[in-house]
Each structure stands twice: as C-alpha cells, then as structure tokens.
Write an enzyme that holds these catalytic residues in place. Structure first.
Site, PDB file in Angstrom:
ATOM      1  N   GLU A 105      79.412   3.316  22.292  1.00  7.80           N
ATOM      2  CA  GLU A 105      78.765   4.492  22.972  1.00  7.80           C
ATOM      3  C   GLU A 105      79.413   5.554  22.941  1.00  7.80           C
ATOM      4  OE1 GLU A 105      77.747   6.659  25.525  1.00  7.80           O
ATOM      5  OE2 GLU A 105      75.972   7.153  24.427  1.00  7.80           O
TER       6      GLU A 105
ATOM      7  N   GLY B 259      76.411   9.055  15.344  1.00  5.00           N
ATOM      8  CA  GLY B 259      76.050  10.438  15.644  1.00  5.00           C
ATOM      9  C   GLY B 259      75.003  10.392  17.108  1.00  5.00           C
ATOM     10  N   GLY B 260      74.823   9.335  18.008  1.00  4.95           N
ATOM     11  CA  GLY B 260      73.985   9.580  19.071  1.00  4.95           C
ATOM     12  C   GLY B 260      72.341   9.377  18.573  1.00  4.95           C
TER      13      GLY B 260
ATOM     14  N   SER C 192      68.278   2.400  21.905  1.00  4.58           N
ATOM     15  CA  SER C 192      69.589   3.034  20.980  1.00  4.58           C
ATOM     16  C   SER C 192      68.891   3.761  19.697  1.00  4.58           C
ATOM     17  CB  SER C 192      70.058   1.807  20.325  1.00  4.58           C
ATOM     18  OG  SER C 192      70.885   2.222  19.293  1.00  4.58           O
ATOM     19  N   SER C 193      69.487   4.852  19.236  1.00  2.00           N
ATOM     20  CA  SER C 193      69.266   5.611  18.223  1.00  2.00           C
ATOM     21  C   SER C 193      69.642   5.101  16.814  1.00  2.00           C
ATOM     22  CB  SER C 193      69.416   6.984  18.286  1.00  2.00           C
ATOM     23  OG  SER C 193      68.710   7.313  19.524  1.00  2.00           O
TER      24      SER C 193
ATOM     25  N   THR D 183      80.630   5.372  17.546  1.00  2.00           N
ATOM     26  CA  THR D 183      79.715   4.775  16.438  1.00  2.00           C
ATOM     27  C   THR D 183      80.385   4.948  15.260  1.00  2.00           C
ATOM     28  OG1 THR D 183      78.128   5.465  18.084  1.00  2.00           O
ATOM     29  CG2 THR D 183      77.417   4.320  15.782  1.00  2.00           C
TER      30      THR D 183
ATOM     31  N   ARG E 267      72.659  -5.776  20.266  1.00  3.77           N
ATOM     32  CA  ARG E 267      72.753  -4.825  21.316  1.00  3.77           C
ATOM     33  C   ARG E 267      73.123  -5.429  22.680  1.00  3.77           C
ATOM     34  NH1 ARG E 267      73.440   0.707  22.327  1.00  3.77           N
ATOM     35  NH2 ARG E 267      71.875   1.480  23.431  1.00  3.77           N
TER      36      ARG E 267
ATOM     37  N   ASP F 217      73.072   4.251  28.337  1.00  2.00           N
ATOM     38  CA  ASP F 217      72.006   4.683  27.375  1.00  2.00           C
ATOM     39  C   ASP F 217      70.720   4.274  27.868  1.00  2.00           C
ATOM     40  OD1 ASP F 217      73.267   5.820  25.070  1.00  2.00           O
ATOM     41  OD2 ASP F 217      73.335   3.832  23.805  1.00  2.00           O
TER      42      ASP F 217
END
Length: 596
Positions: free
Chosen positions: A436, A502-503, A480-481, A416, A127, A456
């Site tokens: 992102e 997909g965020g 993050s997701s 992503t 990350r 984010d």
C-alpha cells in the site's frame, strides 16, 4: 481463448462490434474548438520520436520487473524451463528484498494468468483481509471524525492479513513447473550476500518521516548515526533469508502458522504506535481466491482484467468501452483532444467505481451491468467534444446495493509494483502486488515489512446514515485499483501483458498505455514513455516537465481544472510482435525488461 468470464462460460470469438460512434465529426469539432480558443496545435503524430529506453527484444521468453536484479532472476528461471508463474514468484521474492518499499510477503496482490494450451484466463486474488476484530468505525476518532491517513497507516492498526504467499502458492500449484523451493533461491542468496541500495530506495528512505518509528525498521534502513543507507551501499538481510528459507521448505504454511505467524501477530498487537487486533487465527484462516477474470471486446481486441475487489479491471474496461464511441486513431498522441476524451471517459468510470465497487463477497457489485454495451453507449453520449462535464455522476444500473459514495483518503504511494512475463510456451502473467503506502505500515518482522492495506477501506463507514460499499468488516477485502491486464486479438492470440503501480492512478496509467498501443500503434516502450495524464473524476492531472505542458491552456479553455504534477508510474509489460517479444520498462523508475 477460454475465459473465466462473468458467466463462467467460454465466450464466443471476439469480433468487431457495431457500437454507436461519434466518428471523425467529433475530432473535427474538437479541433475547431481548440482553434477557436486560440490554443497551440497538438504535438506531431510521431511524438515521442525516441523512447527513453530501448525496447527490449526476445524471441522465446521475456520478463519485465521494477528492478534489474528481479528481472535477472526471472529470466534465469525461464532459462531453466520455468513457467511464467515460476518466474513471477522468483521476481517477487527478489523485489521483497531490493524494493522493500513497494511489495513483499507482508502484503498482497492480484495475478492474471493466460494458459496458452487451454486458452484459459485465470484470476488469482491475494488481497489482504481485515482481521476478525475489525469494526466498521475502526478508522474514526472517538469524536466520530475520520483519522488522518498516517495516523491510521503507521503501526499495527492498518495491517491486513497478508495474502501474497497463499495466492502465489495457489497459482504455482496449477501453473508451476519448477519446484517451489527453487524459486526462492535467488532472493535467499541475495539476502545473504547483500545487494546494492538503489538510488531510488536511498531517496525514499531519506524522505520518509515514519521509518524511524519502530526500532527494527530504523536499524535496517538507517546507519547507527541516523543517516539513511547510501545509494550503492551493500545491504544484507539475513532475517529475510531465514524467513524465505523456511517458506521455501515448508510452503506458505510456514508463514501462516507457527513461529512466523506468532511474530507477525506480536508485532501488530504490540506496535508502540497504533496497535492492531490481528490474531494467529486470522493468519491461519486466510484463503486466496480463484476468481473469474472479466473480459470485453475493445474494437478488434479483447482486454481482460481483475474483477472486484480490485476496481482496476472494471474501471479500465468501462473507460475503454466508452472510448469505443470515438475514433481515437484520428487524434494525435498527447493532443488536447485526446487527453480530453480519455479524461472524460475516466471521470465516468471513476464515478461508478466510487459508487458501486467493493468486495463482492460482502456487497452486490453489478459488474455485468456496468460493462453492458448499451449502458456504456449511454455514458459515452454524456461526453461533449467542446466542454468537460466537470464532476461526473454515477450511472443508474440494476443489480447493485446502490450505496452512497465514500472512499479512503487518496494517497499517491511510491509503493506497489508490477511484473509481466511471457514464457517459452506462450503462457503469460500480469501480476501487481503491494504493501500500500511507501514502506507500508513501517512495521518490520523477520526482515520484511507489513502492509497498511486496511487504509484502502473507506474511513467513513456511513454517509447519510447508509453503509458504504467499501466500509471495513471482519474478513473483508478493501477495494483496490491494481490493474493487471492481458490483451488478445480477434483470433484469441495473446497480444500483451501490462500493469503499473500508482494507487488510484494505476487505472489512468494502464488506460493511457492501452490507447497508445491499440489505437495509435505505438511500440510498447514508446507507449510507456508517453507522458501520463490521469482523471479520477476531479482535476485533470498532467505529467510535469513533459510536452503535455503545451496542452494545459487548451484543456483549461474546455473547462478542465488542470494540475501539473509528478505522475510516477511504474509500467511494465511484454508485447507479442511480428518478430517475437518486446518488453517495456518504465524509465520513471528503475525497472528492466529482459528476454532471450
């Protein structure tokens, strides 16, 4: 199977746990409630009858990636005896070229690795980090109000220190078989010879309002007359070929130190819009982290995900743990009853996500408490079979800072990407990476785009005078997701590798696919093709122009606020079957699953 788990010790064999359930009675009550509401019956059990793509078989090895050129590169590496990590690196470098809107060396990612020989599940955190000059209020205007998303995202101010290459180098040192330099050859060759612009890339270029902000970016994605590159047009990227060549020869240090690093810093600090504060010291000091994967039982399986600073693993495992209280196998895929239960479980998981999760190196994150079976049983008891709970409140758990909830503006990025691999030795990779937003910061350096991952972070660093968990800070990693996921059976055998872009909706996309495969027994490609539905502790979103439109009234009768919208997942996975391997690629994008 050894896991780098919450305690750091190998866990006992997975077994079916005696979790309090609300079995078929709930299903009967749900069905009765829907009949009373006068709603149409649910779709049939065997829907969808025909997958949008054919499931791709393989007996020895399999890859799935978001572009056929990347999948071909990965399969080629496996054919040469490369490992799952080797194939993932080669595919990521090709994706940097052919899918530049989504990921690349200017961004970061999370990688789960399963070692078939040792049984270890390892988690690698690449990350991005905030530069040393970052401040808690960096996304506030002078009057104290939060900036708009694109006001913060476009330009140098949202660029985090890229982590992708350091993370991949770390994973390769432990799990690679082929030489590092060999893994860059497919992408370098394509960059020099050119590749055909895909219809998806053309459409995204044509729609974007910010790509022309910076001259280097505009010159690459548009013709001299200002028109976007056409689908099928051959696009050459020699600057990227030279950059990848330098990294192939010099390792990740060629990126984090020297000329490439100086150019990154110059582009960030001298951006004509929204300049940033990154320094060469920030790049030189970046370190990827090997973290402990988080795993818990789900019925007769064991599911493993990424720990914080990704919220994906915790939220997905929480939702599954809550859903254990219900016999989902008695419900029909795509039925209002099934969508209701999954939505309610997701509400509860997102309430906790937004309250408790952040970078564990900066805030106390109570992962063990959030995944405690007794806690999840109490959360499941909050779900009514007849009515939505509406906006869920976070639960009370011990061990966290209990900061107030706050989050960054939620955007639905077309960016992503996810890669899944199982190699010939049975090793597996689930690897999600990103820059992102679509095209990231829109700042291009040496042929690659830089991320805007700092957006984010929560734009409001405080709520009611108290600091929030996901506020910016020097060296901190934004929440993050991303949800790379590995699934095992009760005998520790690998079942599946899975993930999606997909965020924040990634969590819902992965959850849908896990329920479809594990509870309903759908083939992987069928599960991926199943219409998406997502709840992030707000409206229940259902995918437009799919059979889910038939349950909208039933959900509204249960109190759901329903939004029908495009839900563009990019699910890619590989499943172990009785006859070998089956790959799945999301027909909503342009990916492919290939194997031998």
């Amino acid at each position: 199977m050894k896991e780098l788990a919450l305690t750091g010790r190998a866990l006992a064999p997975a077994r079916r746990r005696s979790v309090p359930r609300v079995p078929r009675l709930v299903c009967a009550v749900l069905a009765a409630a829907l009949v009373a509401a006068g709603c149409a019956p649910a779709p049939s059990r065997d829907w969808p009858q025909e997958p949008a793509q054919e499931a791709q078989p393989g007996r020895h090895h399999m890859v799935a990636a978001a572009n056929p050129l990347a999948a071909e590169a990965g399969r080629d590496i496996l054919r040469r005896g490369g490992s799952a990590v080797d194939a993932a690196i080669a595919m990521q470098m090709v994706l940097n070229l052919v899918e530049p809107q989504s990921s690349g060396i200017g961004g970061g990612g999370f990688l789960l690795h399963y070692d078939a020989e040792s049984g270890e599940v390892a988690a690698y955190d690449g990350r991005e980090t905030a530069p040393a000059g970052a401040t808690a209020g960096m996304f506030l205007r002078p009057n104290g109000t939060p900036k708009g998303f694109f006001e913060a995202a476009v330009g140098g101010g949202g660029v985090g220190v890229p982590g992708l290459l350091r993370m991949l180098e770390t994973a390769h040192a432990r799990h690679g078989r082929l030489a590092w330099a060999d893994l860059f050859t497919p992408a370098i060759r394509l960059a020099e010879d050119g590749f055909g612009v895909s219809p998806r890339l053309h459409e995204l270029i044509a729609r974007d309002r910010h790509l022309k902000t910076f001259p280097a970016t505009a010159a690459y994605f548009y013709r001299a007359d200002g028109r976007p590159r056409d689908a099928g047009e051959i696009l050459v990227n020699r600057p990227l070929a030279r950059t990848l060549g330098a990294i192939a020869k010099g390792g990740a240090d060629a990126f984090y130190r020297g000329a490439i690093a100086r150019d990154i810093v110059s582009a960030v600090r001298r951006a004509t819009a929204n300049p940033g504060v990154m320094s060469e010291q920030d790049l030189a000091g970046y370190g990827a982290k090997a973290r402990r994967a988080i795993c818990r039982p789900y019925r007769v399986w064991r599911v493993c995900g990424m720990p914080p600073p990704s919220s994906g693993g915790v939220a997905t495992l929480q939702a599954l743990g809550i859903l254990e209280a219900f016999e989902l196998s008695a419900l029909k895929p795509g039925s209002a009853a099934a969508v209701h239960l999954v939505s309610e479980a997701s509400r509860l998981a997102f309430a906790d996500r937004n309250r408790y999760l952040g970078d564990p190196d900066f805030v106390a994150v109570p992962v063990a408490a959030l995944l405690d079976p007794a806690y999840l049983s109490r959360r499941a008891a909050l779900i009514s079979p007849r009515q939505t709970m509406g906006r869920a409140l976070p639960g009370a758990v011990a061990g966290g800072d209990v900061p107030p909830p706050a989050q960054a503006p939620a955007h639905d990025p077309a960016s992503t990407t996810h890669i899944s691999v199982i190699d010939g030795a049975g090793n597996a990779v689930a690897f999600t990476s990103s820059i992102e937003n679509v095209f990231g910061s829109r700042v291009m350096v040496r042929g690659f785009l830089l991320n805007n991952q700092l957006t984010d972070f929560s734009f409001r660093p405080e709520v009611d005078g108290r600091p929030v968990a996901n506020r910016p800070a020097p060296g901190k990693r934004p929440l993050s997701s991303m949800s790379p996921t590995l699934v095992f059976d009760g005998q520790h055998r690998l079942v599946m590798t899975l993930g999606s872009p997909g965020g924040q909706r990634i969590i819902g996309y992965v959850l849908k696919t896990l329920v479809a495969t594990l509870d309903w027994g759908l083939e992987l490609q069928q599960a991926i093709d199943l219409p998406n539905h997502v709840n992030r502790n707000g409206p229940t979103e259902i995918e437009a122009e799919t059979p889910l439109a038939g349950v909208e009234r039933a959900l509204e009768a249960m109190g759901h606020e329903v939004e029908v919208r495009e839900l563009g997942s990019g699910l890619h996975g590989v499943m172990v079957t009785g006859s070998g391997l089956a790959g799945g690629a999301d027909s909503r994008r342009e990916g492919a699953a290939l194997g031998d």
